[in-house]
Design an enzyme around this catalytic site. Structure first.
Site, PDB file in Angstrom:
ATOM      1  N   CYS A 196      13.951   1.461  -6.960  1.00 11.09           N
ATOM      2  CA  CYS A 196      14.113   0.724  -8.227  1.00 11.09           C
ATOM      3  C   CYS A 196      13.010   1.055  -9.227  1.00 11.09           C
ATOM      4  CB  CYS A 196      14.124  -0.773  -7.908  1.00 11.09           C
ATOM      5  SG  CYS A 196      14.218  -1.843  -9.340  1.00 11.09           S
ATOM      6  N   TYR A 198      15.092 -12.113 -13.512  1.00 12.74           N
ATOM      7  CA  TYR A 198      14.624 -11.254 -14.618  1.00 12.74           C
ATOM      8  C   TYR A 198      14.615 -12.004 -15.950  1.00 12.74           C
ATOM      9  CZ  TYR A 198      16.452  -7.860 -11.185  1.00 12.74           C
ATOM     10  OH  TYR A 198      16.743  -7.163 -10.036  1.00 12.74           O
ATOM     11  N   LYS A 251      11.140   0.434  -2.369  1.00 13.37           N
ATOM     12  CA  LYS A 251      12.443   0.596  -3.027  1.00 13.37           C
ATOM     13  C   LYS A 251      12.387   1.731  -4.050  1.00 13.37           C
ATOM     14  CE  LYS A 251      13.547  -4.318  -2.982  1.00 13.37           C
ATOM     15  NZ  LYS A 251      13.834  -5.480  -3.783  1.00 13.37           N
ATOM     16  N   HIS A 280       9.492  -0.818 -11.001  1.00 11.75           N
ATOM     17  CA  HIS A 280       9.292  -1.614  -9.790  1.00 11.75           C
ATOM     18  C   HIS A 280       8.699  -0.764  -8.663  1.00 11.75           C
ATOM     19  CE1 HIS A 280      11.342  -4.595  -6.753  1.00 11.75           C
ATOM     20  NE2 HIS A 280      10.036  -4.646  -6.698  1.00 11.75           N
ATOM     21  N   HIS A 298      13.333  -2.823 -13.814  1.00  9.04           N
ATOM     22  CA  HIS A 298      14.152  -2.846 -12.597  1.00  9.04           C
ATOM     23  C   HIS A 298      15.551  -2.308 -12.899  1.00  9.04           C
ATOM     24  CE1 HIS A 298      11.503  -5.713 -10.391  1.00  9.04           C
ATOM     25  NE2 HIS A 298      11.195  -6.089 -11.610  1.00  9.04           N
TER      26      HIS A 298
END
Ligand SMILES: [Zn+2]
Length: 142
Positions: free
Chosen positions: A125, A39, A123, A115, A10
């Protein structure tokens, strides 16, 4: 110990000028009502890895994939106006590679994903192609 078989990368979605780390993200996530940082590892702009959530506990970083994964967050990932940007430092990339390889010999990791590569995720990410990067750096595939 829970079953761990994948690593998900991420970003913090912060601009390069923002010098933050695991303590800051922990505060943001607790403000959201979470029990802890989502995380397991955070890699700062200077390439230093900080511990996030206890590795023995499922993270909160990728819906539907938290139980069996490790979440690594790179600080950065957007530019100064908020657009997705692959702007990590060389120190961060080197550390990410070291950390992945360490986790690979420690846990039976079968998958490495960004991700954005997970099904249903819209997203950007972490704003780079994790699979292509890993293959380029190591000449290995997962
Ligand atoms: Zn993410």
């Amino acid at each position: 110990m829970r079953d761990i078989n994948q690593i998900i990368v991420h970003c913090s979605a912060t601009p390069p000028s923002m010098i933050v780390g695991a303590d800051d993200i922990r505060k943001w996530h607790i403000t959201r009502g979470w029990s802890d940082i989502g995380y397991h590892y955070v890699i700062r702009r200077n390439g230093v890895t900080e511990a996030g959530r206890d590795i023995e506990k499922a993270g909160a970083h990728a819906k539907g994939h938290n139980e069996d994964s490790i979440g690594i967050c790179l600080i950065g990932g957007i530019d100064e106006v908020g657009k997705p940007d692959d702007n990590y430092t060389l120190l961060q990339y080197n550390e990410l590679l070291r950390l992945i390889n360490f986790l690979k010999i420690t846990f039976p990791i079968k998958l490495l994903k960004g991700h954005r590569d997970l099904p249903g995720v819209t997203k950007a990410c972490p704003c780079f192609d994790v699979d292509a990067w890993y293959k380029f750096e190591t000449q290995l595939t997962f």
